[in-house]
Design a protein around this motif. Structure first.
Motif, PDB file in Angstrom:
ATOM      1  N   PRO A   4       0.788  -1.244   0.000  1.00 51.78           N
ATOM      2  CA  PRO A   4       0.000   0.000   0.000  1.00 51.78           C
ATOM      3  C   PRO A   4       0.809   1.278   0.000  1.00 51.78           C
ATOM      4  O   PRO A   4       0.237   2.366   0.028  1.00 51.78           O
ATOM      5  N   GLY A   5       2.125   1.183   0.026  1.00 54.73           N
ATOM      6  CA  GLY A   5       2.937   2.381  -0.063  1.00 54.73           C
ATOM      7  C   GLY A   5       3.266   3.017   1.263  1.00 54.73           C
ATOM      8  O   GLY A   5       3.641   4.185   1.311  1.00 54.73           O
ATOM      9  N   TYR A   6       3.102   2.255   2.371  1.00 55.85           N
ATOM     10  CA  TYR A   6       3.455   2.751   3.699  1.00 55.85           C
ATOM     11  C   TYR A   6       4.547   1.852   4.283  1.00 55.85           C
ATOM     12  O   TYR A   6       4.797   0.743   3.801  1.00 55.85           O
ATOM     13  N   THR A   7       5.178   2.338   5.343  1.00 50.42           N
ATOM     14  CA  THR A   7       6.195   1.553   6.020  1.00 50.42           C
ATOM     15  C   THR A   7       5.613   0.232   6.511  1.00 50.42           C
ATOM     16  O   THR A   7       4.491   0.181   7.019  1.00 50.42           O
ATOM     17  N   GLY A   8       6.384  -0.849   6.348  1.00 46.41           N
ATOM     18  CA  GLY A   8       5.920  -2.162   6.782  1.00 46.41           C
ATOM     19  C   GLY A   8       5.766  -3.102   5.599  1.00 46.41           C
ATOM     20  O   GLY A   8       6.476  -3.005   4.598  1.00 46.41           O
ATOM     21  N   GLU A   9       4.839  -4.035   5.714  1.00 42.17           N
ATOM     22  CA  GLU A   9       4.642  -5.026   4.658  1.00 42.17           C
ATOM     23  C   GLU A   9       4.029  -4.378   3.423  1.00 42.17           C
ATOM     24  O   GLU A   9       3.053  -3.639   3.507  1.00 42.17           O
ATOM     25  N   ASN A  10       4.633  -4.710   2.263  1.00 45.77           N
ATOM     26  CA  ASN A  10       4.162  -4.196   0.989  1.00 45.77           C
ATOM     27  C   ASN A  10       4.221  -5.294  -0.067  1.00 45.77           C
ATOM     28  O   ASN A  10       4.949  -6.287   0.086  1.00 45.77           O
ATOM     29  N   THR A  11       3.439  -5.094  -1.084  1.00 48.03           N
ATOM     30  CA  THR A  11       3.529  -5.954  -2.263  1.00 48.03           C
ATOM     31  C   THR A  11       4.323  -5.210  -3.325  1.00 48.03           C
ATOM     32  O   THR A  11       3.962  -4.086  -3.708  1.00 48.03           O
ATOM     33  N   PHE A  12       5.395  -5.846  -3.801  1.00 47.21           N
ATOM     34  CA  PHE A  12       6.263  -5.266  -4.826  1.00 47.21           C
ATOM     35  C   PHE A  12       5.896  -5.910  -6.161  1.00 47.21           C
ATOM     36  O   PHE A  12       6.032  -7.130  -6.323  1.00 47.21           O
ATOM     37  N   THR A  13       5.435  -5.111  -7.089  1.00 48.20           N
ATOM     38  CA  THR A  13       5.017  -5.624  -8.396  1.00 48.20           C
ATOM     39  C   THR A  13       5.865  -4.996  -9.484  1.00 48.20           C
ATOM     40  O   THR A  13       5.981  -3.759  -9.555  1.00 48.20           O
ATOM     41  N   VAL A  14       6.481  -5.861 -10.336  1.00 49.90           N
ATOM     42  CA  VAL A  14       7.328  -5.385 -11.428  1.00 49.90           C
ATOM     43  C   VAL A  14       6.676  -5.768 -12.743  1.00 49.90           C
ATOM     44  O   VAL A  14       6.267  -6.925 -12.946  1.00 49.90           O
ATOM     45  N   ARG A  15       6.563  -4.794 -13.646  1.00 45.49           N
ATOM     46  CA  ARG A  15       6.031  -5.036 -14.989  1.00 45.49           C
ATOM     47  C   ARG A  15       7.122  -4.678 -15.992  1.00 45.49           C
ATOM     48  O   ARG A  15       7.685  -3.581 -15.946  1.00 45.49           O
ATOM     49  N   VAL A  16       7.417  -5.624 -16.883  1.00 44.26           N
ATOM     50  CA  VAL A  16       8.494  -5.446 -17.863  1.00 44.26           C
ATOM     51  C   VAL A  16       7.877  -5.448 -19.254  1.00 44.26           C
ATOM     52  O   VAL A  16       7.196  -6.410 -19.652  1.00 44.26           O
ATOM     53  N   THR A  17       8.090  -4.364 -19.995  1.00 39.68           N
ATOM     54  CA  THR A  17       7.536  -4.243 -21.348  1.00 39.68           C
ATOM     55  C   THR A  17       8.601  -3.696 -22.281  1.00 39.68           C
ATOM     56  O   THR A  17       9.614  -3.129 -21.835  1.00 39.68           O
ATOM     57  N   ASP A  18       8.354  -3.850 -23.582  1.00 36.27           N
ATOM     58  CA  ASP A  18       9.270  -3.253 -24.551  1.00 36.27           C
ATOM     59  C   ASP A  18       8.861  -1.812 -24.804  1.00 36.27           C
ATOM     60  O   ASP A  18       7.945  -1.289 -24.168  1.00 36.27           O
TER      61      ASP A  18
END
Length: 629
Positions: free
Chosen positions: A468-482
């Motif tokens: 959620p964008g706060y200190t603590g546990e977060n989900t990191f999502t990476v999107r790779v495109t051309d």
């Protein structure tokens, strides 16, 4: 047309009049600007939306600065929409924290609601205030006046009903009728007095003064001339005067007694037109049910008082009082049963309408008063059943002891029912449970504030989202495109190296796993404290150099939950609305038909008249349900 027939017709028209569509209780549902939200610049106006129309002369907005001083500003109810109120500061507000206080007087039941709304302009800091809108204290003056109002009308309506429907079919004795007429005139006089007191009370509520402070002030004329309460009050006064005139002429013409009864019921109608029932979306059904409820209550309670009034004289003036008392018990029980059935059905509907849930019943003052009312009603019903079964049989059998027992049983009923009216006075002086429960502040958790950044390198775009964008546990999502935005499918490994730029704590590594095409995610608590962070993202592909991009971001702790006012949609249909309309309609229709045939279709008898009322209300409910479809 003779005079007495004209008065009777006017009385019946008042009883059957269709109520004007209105709503009740002005609750805040929206504001512009919204409360507790920092504003980059000062607003030109502050606009508030309410669930119901407002009385312009007695509704206002006041703007207070951080010291509590009032800011110069105009305040008015919107001329094009009386559900909106707007305040315009005389000059541009400087940066700071301000408190918007408002008072809103409903155009329907005259209840006053008030609250505060904080706004923050510019870089102002400090503890945010919360919007408050509750009615949790029983107002003493208002409850007393409303109790007297109900009691006086019960004495007038019920006293007349007992005389017409119970006494005259059973017996005739001039001295006793004079005694009964004195009680009816007492109810009529008290109804006029309480009408004046209710006017003073409304002026006191509107001006936030005591009832003694408004006596002799121009506020009285302002209430009468400029508010909807004043219009209903003048109608009530006219009906009350008409009822008094009919009572005066009733001594020489019995038809005027019927006119007085119809006009006295008209005073109950004016009460329903300015009541909690007016809040319903199904206005005609709700107000009609309230009229039936009040009428049944007045006939029952006022009839009990009149019954108690004649028990002693009957035993003195009649050589054989037991047969007369037996007829009176039987006659009163006949229409009392219909009254109780009407009260139960309309009471259940009112409970659904004004309470709506077990939680609201248990946790609001209105709900707790309703429980007390029901607790008082149970012994009243038991006493009534005892009179119907035991007392009636004992009197028919000629057992003298039941004459004295009747007095004590009816006395107990009168005491309990007068207490019930006192509770009703308190309930009508405060906000219904459904409104209070729905408008309570609720704890709102902080909303996610995802951080999304995109970097380009070696012919590809790498997007990182931290939620959620706060200190603590977060989900990191990476999107790779051309470069064209198409997903790159041949990524063999992604590594995220997380390092604080604020503190020397070393780095940690995360390895997102492949999800859908070009999307990789992982959950981690690596962003463990507030401050600046760098996330180095390395993307490996077969036969390609590793792509390395850096993302710099700043994180804060999750904001604490806040108490916020819920958003109320006044046009949202109530749960199970159609089912309730059809069930209540069916029950009142069945009850009306049953009691009407039981009274042998004699609608001018007490039970027949109430049964006809049940039948009409049942038709209105079914029609409302069909219309709602």
């Amino acid at each position: 047309m003779s005079m007495h027939r004209l008065v009777l017709l006017l009385g019946l028209l008042l009883v059957l009049a269709r109520p004007v569509p209105v709503l009740a209780h002005a609750n805040l549902i929206q504001s512009d600007p919204p409360g507790n939200t920092p504003l980059p610049q000062a607003p030109a106006e502050i606009r508030l939306w309410f669930t119901e129309g407002l009385e312009p002369s007695f509704s206002k907005i006041i703007i207070l600065d951080s010291t509590g001083a009032a800011i110069a500003a105009s305040s008015e109810v919107d001329l094009t929409d009386d559900k909106q109120m707007v305040a315009r500061p005389a000059s541009l507000l400087p940066d700071g924290t301000y408190t918007i206080t408002w008072r809103a007087l409903s155009t329907v039941d005259g209840h006053l609601t008030q609250g505060i709304l904080p706004i923050i302009i510019g870089a102002a800091s400090g503890e945010m205030l919360e919007v408050v809108q509750t009615e949790t204290v029983i107002p003493g003056e208002s409850s007393l006046m409303r109790w007297l109002n109900f009691l006086s009308k019960a004495l007038m309506v019920g006293g007349l009903g007992f005389l017409i429907f119970v006494w005259r079919p059973a017996a005739s004795e001039p001295h006793i009728e004079q005694r009964m007429n004195r009680l009816i005139w007492l109810g009529w006089g008290l109804t006029g007095l309480t009408g004046l007191l209710m006017l003073l009370l409304q002026a006191a509520i509107a001006a936030d003064l005591s009832i003694f402070e408004v006596v002799g002030t121009p506020l009285i004329n302002q209430i009468v001339n400029d508010t909807r309460f004043g219009q209903v009050w003048m109608l009530r006064t006219a009906v009350w005067v008409g009822a008094g005139a009919a009572l005066f002429f009733a001594a020489s013409d019995r038809w005027f007694l019927w006119s007085a009864f119809g006009l006295s019921v008209g005073t109950l109608i004016t009460t329903s037109l300015f009541s909690h029932a007016s809040v319903s979306q199904d206005l005609t059904a709700a107000v009609g049910a309230d009229i039936l409820h009040l009428s049944a209550t007045a006939l029952w309670i006022g009839g009990l008082v009149q019954f108690l009034n004649v028990i002693g004289p009957v035993r003195r003036y009649f050589d054989e009082p037991l047969p007369v008392l037996s007829k009176l018990v039987g006659g009163f029980s006949n229409f009392a049963r219909v009254a109780v059935a009407s009260l139960i059905i309309t009471g259940l509907y009112a409970t659904w309408l004004q309470v709506g849930s077990v939680e609201a019943l248990a946790s609001t003052l209105y709900g707790q008063l309703l429980i007390i009312k029901l607790a008082l009603l149970i012994p009243v019903l038991l006493l009534a059943a005892a009179n119907l079964i035991l007392t009636h049989r004992g009197l028919q059998a000629g057992d003298v002891v039941w004459g004295e027992r009747l007095r004590w049983l009816v006395s107990a009923e009168v005491v309990l029912t007068v207490c019930i009216l006192a509770v009703v006075g308190m309930m009508t002086a405060i906000q219904p449970a459904r409104n209070e429960y729905q408008s309570r502040p609720v704890m709102v958790e902080a909303q996610p504030n995802p951080i999304v950044q995109t970097e380009s390198a070696l012919g590809m775009n790498v997007e990182l989202e931290v939620s959620p964008g706060y200190t603590g546990e977060n989900t990191f999502t990476v999107r790779v495109t051309d470069r064209a935005g198409e997903p790159i499918d041949d990524v063999s490994l992604i590594r995220l190296r997380v390092q604080s730029r604020s503190q020397n704590t070393g780095e940690s590594e995360l390895r997102p796993e492949r999800g859908s095409e070009g999307v990789y995610s992982v959950v981690g608590s690596d962003l463990g404290f507030d401050g600046d962070w760098r996330i180095r993202t390395m993307v490996q592909r077969p036969g390609e150099f590793d792509t390395v991009v850096d993302f710099d971001l700043t994180l804060d702790s999750t904001p604490p939950p806040q108490l916020m006012m819920p958003v109320i949609d006044p046009n949202a249909p109530l749960p199970n609305r159609l089912l309730v309309l059809f069930v209540v309609g069916a029950l009142t229709l069945i009850g009306g038909v049953f009691f009407l045939f039981e009274s042998r279709l004699q609608i001018l008898r007490g039970s027949g008249l109430l049964a006809t009322g049940m039948l009409l209300i049942g038709i209105i409910f079914v029609y409302s349900g069909v219309t709602a479809l």
